[in-house]
Enzyme design. Structure first.
Site, PDB file in Angstrom:
ATOM      1  CE1 TYR A 188      73.299  51.268  30.176  1.00  0.00           C
ATOM      2  CE2 TYR A 188      71.276  50.917  28.946  1.00  0.00           C
ATOM      3  CZ  TYR A 188      72.244  50.454  29.807  1.00  0.00           C
ATOM      4  OH  TYR A 188      72.148  49.179  30.304  1.00  0.00           O
ATOM      5  CG  HIS A 206      72.077  49.950  35.880  1.00  0.00           C
ATOM      6  ND1 HIS A 206      72.186  50.909  34.921  1.00  0.00           N
ATOM      7  CD2 HIS A 206      72.655  48.842  35.348  1.00  0.00           C
ATOM      8  CE1 HIS A 206      72.804  50.413  33.853  1.00  0.00           C
ATOM      9  NE2 HIS A 206      73.089  49.153  34.099  1.00  0.00           N
ATOM     10  CG  LEU A 214      74.471  37.841  20.567  1.00  0.00           C
ATOM     11  CD1 LEU A 214      74.161  38.701  19.365  1.00  0.00           C
ATOM     12  CD2 LEU A 214      74.340  36.369  20.209  1.00  0.00           C
ATOM     13  N   GLY A 215      77.888  37.708  24.147  1.00  0.00           N
ATOM     14  CA  GLY A 215      79.249  37.961  24.615  1.00  0.00           C
ATOM     15  C   GLY A 215      79.784  39.306  24.146  1.00  0.00           C
ATOM     16  N   GLY A 225      79.190  40.854  21.524  1.00  0.00           N
ATOM     17  CA  GLY A 225      79.535  40.824  20.101  1.00  0.00           C
ATOM     18  C   GLY A 225      80.570  39.780  19.731  1.00  0.00           C
ATOM     19  CG  PHE A 226      84.144  36.893  21.548  1.00  0.00           C
ATOM     20  CD1 PHE A 226      85.340  37.509  21.200  1.00  0.00           C
ATOM     21  CD2 PHE A 226      84.127  35.516  21.689  1.00  0.00           C
ATOM     22  CE1 PHE A 226      86.500  36.754  21.005  1.00  0.00           C
ATOM     23  CE2 PHE A 226      85.276  34.763  21.502  1.00  0.00           C
ATOM     24  CZ  PHE A 226      86.466  35.377  21.158  1.00  0.00           C
ATOM     25  CG  PHE A 227      79.543  34.007  21.263  1.00  0.00           C
ATOM     26  CD1 PHE A 227      80.436  32.966  21.080  1.00  0.00           C
ATOM     27  CD2 PHE A 227      79.300  34.435  22.556  1.00  0.00           C
ATOM     28  CE1 PHE A 227      81.047  32.346  22.147  1.00  0.00           C
ATOM     29  CE2 PHE A 227      79.911  33.835  23.638  1.00  0.00           C
ATOM     30  CZ  PHE A 227      80.793  32.778  23.436  1.00  0.00           C
ATOM     31  CB  SER A 252      82.562  39.269  14.045  1.00  0.00           C
ATOM     32  OG  SER A 252      82.579  40.256  15.044  1.00  0.00           O
ATOM     33  N   GLY A 253      83.784  37.023  16.500  1.00  0.00           N
ATOM     34  CA  GLY A 253      85.031  36.524  17.072  1.00  0.00           C
ATOM     35  C   GLY A 253      86.070  37.614  17.257  1.00  0.00           C
TER      36      GLY A 253
END
Length: 339
Positions: free
Chosen positions: A60, A125, A206-207, A209-211, A213-214
């Site tokens: 990272y 990893h 949360l996918g 970030g998809f879940f 704010s879609g």
């Protein structure tokens, strides 16, 4: 006041907060690095709230996220369980490494960047498919015996690779992607972990970030954000995947919580051997994620969520071509090298 309970992760004695903090996005892959003072403040806020299981990796940045954590942990090291990873290397091009000399060098470099004497949980990893997993594990076992690491984990490893590794030295945790839109691990990997007493650490719960704010999140992605190139976020797939997000919103509205809290609560309800590590760079999102621990789902609500998020409903692979996952993590046998 700590608001996050602690749980046992795996059967080797490691205890962590029931929700962790993925630190990748602070330094890499999700747009430009975020301001260091803000991220240190966020990490301290998380620790004070009881989110004391921190997840990083030497890739990272590369390397800069470990340095950031090293600075943030000054004076609070004893309050946290620190997980980092080795095995993905970037020197102008990507490679996966698992030979013993590399394992040792990577561990010692991480200890230096993190400025700690010992890493609580050290993951491979990605699996180097050229090196028998027994040989990589043999070196990790030595690092445990020397006190440089306390517990061993694997990330994106197949069920058979996990079994072979666990026979050399007990594996404490497997890190994998598990969420309402990534459920393939339920077939073989989750049952294998449970049979062997291995803890389950879920990234991207949360996918990515998809879940939260879609599809509208796509308009906010900055240059250099890996998600712009991921198959599920391509225009031809997003329209279809929005159906799942809309259904999650409907249930969340009934529950009086946010769609991200509902999605995270679904992961928490998979069992007390499952510890999600949602990443964030904002204190308000961290607080919202902690709030997911208070969302209680009935068996009927779990069934409803599972029916709308059945495996195969989502369009697009998790990663683009060229990124290894558990699907290509088989290694040669030790005997095949001798023949």
């Amino acid at each position: 006041m700590a608001r996050v309970p602690r749980v046992k992760l795996g059967s080797q004695g490691l205890e962590v907060s029931a929700q962790g903090l993925g630190c990748m996005g602070m330094s890499a892959f999700y747009g430009p690095p975020k301001p260091e003072p803000d991220m240190i403040n966020l990490i301290h806020h998380a620790i004070n709230a009881g989110v004391t299981f921190l997840d990083t990796s030497d890739v990272y940045g590369p390397k800069t996220n470990e340095i950031l954590l090293g600075k943030a942990l000054k004076g609070v090291r004893e309050k946290v369980k620190l997980a980092t990873k080795f095995g993905v290397r970037y020197d102008g091009s990507w490679s996966v490494e698992g030979d013993p000399a590399y394992v040792r060098a990577a561990c010692e470099a991480s200890l230096q960047r993190l400025d700690v004497d010992c890493i609580d949980l050290y993951y491979q990893h990605r699996i180097d498919t050229r090196v028998p997993i027994e040989i990589t594990m043999g070196e990790l076992k030595k690092l445990v015996e020397e006190g440089k690491i306390k517990y061993i984990g694997l990330s994106e490893a197949s069920a058979s690779t996990i079994r072979r590794a666990h026979a050399v030295h007990p594996i404490t945790a497997i890190q994998l992607e598990w969420s309402l839109w990534s459920r393939d691990v339920e077939q073989e990997i989750i049952p294998t972990c449970r049979e062997l007493g291995i803890g389950i650490v879920t990234y991207s719960p949360l996918g990515r970030g998809f879940f939260s704010s879609g599809p509208k999140m796509l308009n906010e992605l900055q240059d250099g954000d890996l998600r712009k190139y991921m198959p599920r976020f391509q225009p031809e797939n997003v329209e279809h995947n929005k159906i799942l997000y809309d259904r999650v919103i409907t249930i969340a509205t009934k529950k009086g919580c946010t769609p991200s809290q509902l999605s995270l609560a679904w992961v928490h309800h998979q069992g007390n051997d499952v510890v999600p590590i949602p990443g964030t760079t904002k204190i308000e999102n961290l607080e919202q994620n902690i709030g997911a621990l208070s969302v209680k789902l009935t068996p009927e609500e779990m069934s409803e969520l599972e029916s709308i998020a059945s495996d195969g409903l989502v369009k697009g692979a998790r990663y683009g071509e060229g990124i290894s996952t558990y699907l290509d993590s088989e290694t040669p046998s030790v005997s095949s090298l001798k023949s």
